[in-house]
Write an enzyme that holds these catalytic residues in place. Structure first.
Site, PDB file in Angstrom:
ATOM      1  N   GLU A 325       0.823  -1.224   0.000  1.00 38.18           N
ATOM      2  CA  GLU A 325       0.000   0.000   0.000  1.00 38.18           C
ATOM      3  C   GLU A 325       0.856   1.272   0.000  1.00 38.18           C
ATOM      4  OE1 GLU A 325      -3.610  -1.794   2.788  1.00 38.18           O
ATOM      5  OE2 GLU A 325      -1.955  -0.710   3.721  1.00 38.18           O
ATOM      6  N   PRO A 326       1.655   1.489  -1.027  1.00 39.06           N
ATOM      7  CA  PRO A 326       2.471   2.718  -1.026  1.00 39.06           C
ATOM      8  C   PRO A 326       1.632   3.952  -1.321  1.00 39.06           C
ATOM      9  CG  PRO A 326       2.742   1.533  -3.092  1.00 39.06           C
ATOM     10  CD  PRO A 326       1.820   0.694  -2.238  1.00 39.06           C
ATOM     11  N   GLY A 327       1.894   5.030  -0.606  1.00 35.19           N
ATOM     12  CA  GLY A 327       1.238   6.302  -0.904  1.00 35.19           C
ATOM     13  C   GLY A 327       2.299   7.317  -1.276  1.00 35.19           C
ATOM     14  N   CYS A 412      -0.705  32.533  12.565  1.00 33.05           N
ATOM     15  CA  CYS A 412      -0.468  33.078  13.908  1.00 33.05           C
ATOM     16  C   CYS A 412       0.105  32.014  14.827  1.00 33.05           C
ATOM     17  CB  CYS A 412      -1.769  33.610  14.479  1.00 33.05           C
ATOM     18  SG  CYS A 412      -2.452  34.901  13.469  1.00 33.05           S
TER      19      CYS A 412
HETATM   20  C1  LIG Z   1      -2.470   1.160   6.696  1.00 31.08           C
HETATM   21  C2  LIG Z   1      -1.659   2.071   5.888  1.00 31.08           C
HETATM   22  N1  LIG Z   1      -1.284   1.686   4.652  1.00 31.08           N
HETATM   23  C3  LIG Z   1      -0.553   2.491   3.856  1.00 31.08           C
HETATM   24  C4  LIG Z   1      -0.141   3.745   4.282  1.00 31.08           C
HETATM   25  C5  LIG Z   1       0.663   4.593   3.355  1.00 31.08           C
HETATM   26  O1  LIG Z   1       1.905   4.925   3.859  1.00 31.08           O
HETATM   27  P1  LIG Z   1       2.955   5.677   2.921  1.00 31.08           P
HETATM   28  O2  LIG Z   1       2.267   6.824   2.296  1.00 31.08           O
HETATM   29  O3  LIG Z   1       4.033   6.099   3.861  1.00 31.08           O
HETATM   30  O4  LIG Z   1       3.421   4.673   1.912  1.00 31.08           O
HETATM   31  C6  LIG Z   1      -0.490   4.169   5.569  1.00 31.08           C
HETATM   32  C7  LIG Z   1      -0.053   5.485   6.053  1.00 31.08           C
HETATM   33  O5  LIG Z   1      -0.239   5.914   7.139  1.00 31.08           O
HETATM   34  C8  LIG Z   1      -1.279   3.323   6.391  1.00 31.08           C
HETATM   35  O6  LIG Z   1      -1.643   3.694   7.620  1.00 31.08           O
END
Ligand SMILES: Cc1ncc(COP(=O)(O)O)c(C=O)c1O
Length: 485
Positions: A325-327, A412
């Site tokens: 699950e990369p973001g 602020c």
């Molecule tokens: C369950 C889960 N999956 C995936 C991610 C994505 O993490 P990243 O954006 O660091 O790859 C997160 C981020 O908090 C998460 O909590």
């Protein structure tokens, strides 16, 4: 002749050329033109400001697509012989809008959501529910219904309490919920280090430690497996973990994978079930400053694959289908934020305050504050996490000497810092544009209206043209919800 400022952190070097772009920080297509101005796909930042104003998130669509593909290819290649490939769920919490969902789908990725609102974006974008996951440690009944209405591919269940609620809601609807169980393997990672602990003290997930429940010897994780197998309204797909963020080294991922595979094998054997899926979460790091050196996705993927391959062989089990699950690693570096410089001031800081020698008298060092037209409302990460960023003068090049600067917002709060420490040309002046790279993830997504600032728009650039994919807020938007009664 400029030397290091004693006020600068040890990691920050005076750049040899202030106009140069340190490549790992920037999206593909970002360059300086012959006049010295920053461009993306040939579009100048001054033109973008004229059309869309500042602050502005400027995102490269082609770079987003390329990173999504590169990540997916690297993991699919590494895991091809183990489980036929990997399902990559883009973590929508990092940055989400309907255009992004469409790109994700077109590039063959899936989508990870964490709320009803994120599901609404997914639904509006038209991605099939089967390609969507729902996370969250406190899903409402409404969100669970919505997930079932949309026939989501997976609901990632976070607690025993939630498992019962999902089972009951699904049963009452005559439905089946496809469920992954989020476990906490006791591995916590950040950048170059990870720690492994037996116990978990956090809000997410089901603990794998053996003594955390009232049923002698059963961990919450095992209790959840046992309960899920009892419920006819639950289809238990497998296990999930997420060990942290901004992780550069594969070791933490590898250890978590080993722990989950041990547990998966034990559960399969004890409960005579097959758990066909294992999700190893996100957290892959990116470069925010020149000293950040994340490893290529292929290197991480190969290291993780080697561990999964050997562990499954040692356990004598068929490898589960792996998902990740990369973001941040997909969207983070696709974007820079464009700001206009306003007020400038320089303060002098005592030498002793920075560990310097002041024996001879009053030795002080200058720190310049460069205020921009946004701040913690468009990027709260420096305030929340002490996150470091980098910045360059974008509207022109400059031969002026480097000066240690602190880029600050207009809010602020004295902690309203955009870039804590950066060398900028000493002739930076009001009206100049600054660009801060690496702001694609968890900036717009975490933005706020503090001080009634309108949240900036997001412009996507592709094939040499720009279009708004999220418009900036107007004063009208800000006043709209004020009922005035
Ligand atoms: C369950 C889960 N999956 C995936 C991610 C994505 O993490 P990243 O954006 O660091 O790859 C997160 C981020 O908090 C998460 O909590």
């Amino acid at each position: 002749m400029t030397t290091d400022s004693p006020l600068a952190p040890a990691w920050l070097e005076v750049p040899a050329d202030l106009n140069a772009l340190h490549e790992p920080l920037w999206a593909g297509g970002v360059a300086r033109n012959g006049d010295g101005e920053l461009t993306i796909d040939g579009l100048t930042v001054s033109e973008l400001q004229r059309q869309y104003g500042t602050p502005l998130f400027v995102l490269s669509e082609s770079d987003f697509r390329a990173r999504a593909r590169a990540f997916s290819d690297a993991f699919n290649d590494a895991f091809a012989d183990i489980c036929g490939g990997v399902d990559v769920y883009y973590a929508g919490k990092s940055f989400l809008c309907t255009s992004v969902v469409r790109w994700v789908e077109e590039e063959g990725l899936r989508l990870d959501t964490a709320s009803g609102g994120e599901l609404a974006v997914a639904a509006r974008a038209g991605i099939p529910g089967a390609d969507v996951a729902l996370h969250g440690n406190n899903k409402s009944d409404g969100e669970i219904h919505r997930a079932l209405d949309m026939q989501l591919g997976r609901i990632v269940v976070d607690s025993l309490d939630e498992l019962e609620r999902v089972a009951t809601i699904a049963a009452n609807r005559g439905d089946t919920a496809r469920v992954m169980l989020r476990l906490t393997p006791g591995v916590h990672a950040h950048t170059h280090e990870f720690i492994a602990t037996a116990h978990e003290d956090q809000k997410f997930g089901l603990s794998m430690a053996g003594d955390t429940t009232d049923q002698a010897g059963l961990s919450a994780a095992e209790e959840a497996v046992a309960a899920a197998t009892r419920h006819e309204s639950i289809e238990l797909l497998g296990l999930h973990c997420h060990i942290g963020s901004q992780i550069f080294e594969p070791d933490g991922f590898a250890l978590a994978a080993e722990k989950l595979l041990d547990f998966l094998a034990a559960m399969q054997s004890k409960y005579s079930i097959v758990l066909p899926e294992l999700d190893l979460g996100g957290g892959y790091g990116i470069a925010y400053t020149p000293v950040d050196t994340p490893r290529p996705a292929a290197e991480i993927a190969q290291a993780m694959a080697a561990v999964v391959r050997s562990k499954c062989a040692a356990l004598g089990i068929t490898a589960p289908r792996i998902s990740i699950e990369p973001g941040r690693a997909i969207v983070g570096s696709t974007t820079f934020t464009l700001y206009e410089v306003g007020t400038l001031k320089t303060v002098r800081v005592d030498a002793p305050a920075v560990g310097g020698d002041n024996a001879a008298g009053d030795v002080t060092y200058p720190r310049r504050y460069v205020s921009v037209d946004g701040g913690m409302s468009d990027n709260p990460r420096p305030v929340l996490y002490d996150a470091d960023y980098s910045a360059i003068l974008a509207s022109r090049s400059s031969d002026a000497a480097p000066q240690l600067s602190r880029v600050v917002g207009k809010h602020c709060e004295s902690g309203d810092i955009v870039v804590r420490d950066v060398y900028l040309p000493e002739d930076v002046a009001a009206g100049d544009l600054l660009a801060v790279p690496g702001t694609g993830a968890y900036c717009w997504a975490l933005s706020s209206n503090y001080n009634y600032l309108a949240r900036p728009g997001v412009v996507a650039v592709s094939d040499g043209s720009a279009r708004l994919i999220v418009r900036g807020e107007t004063e009208e938007d800000l006043l709209n919800r004020d009922m005035g009664v």
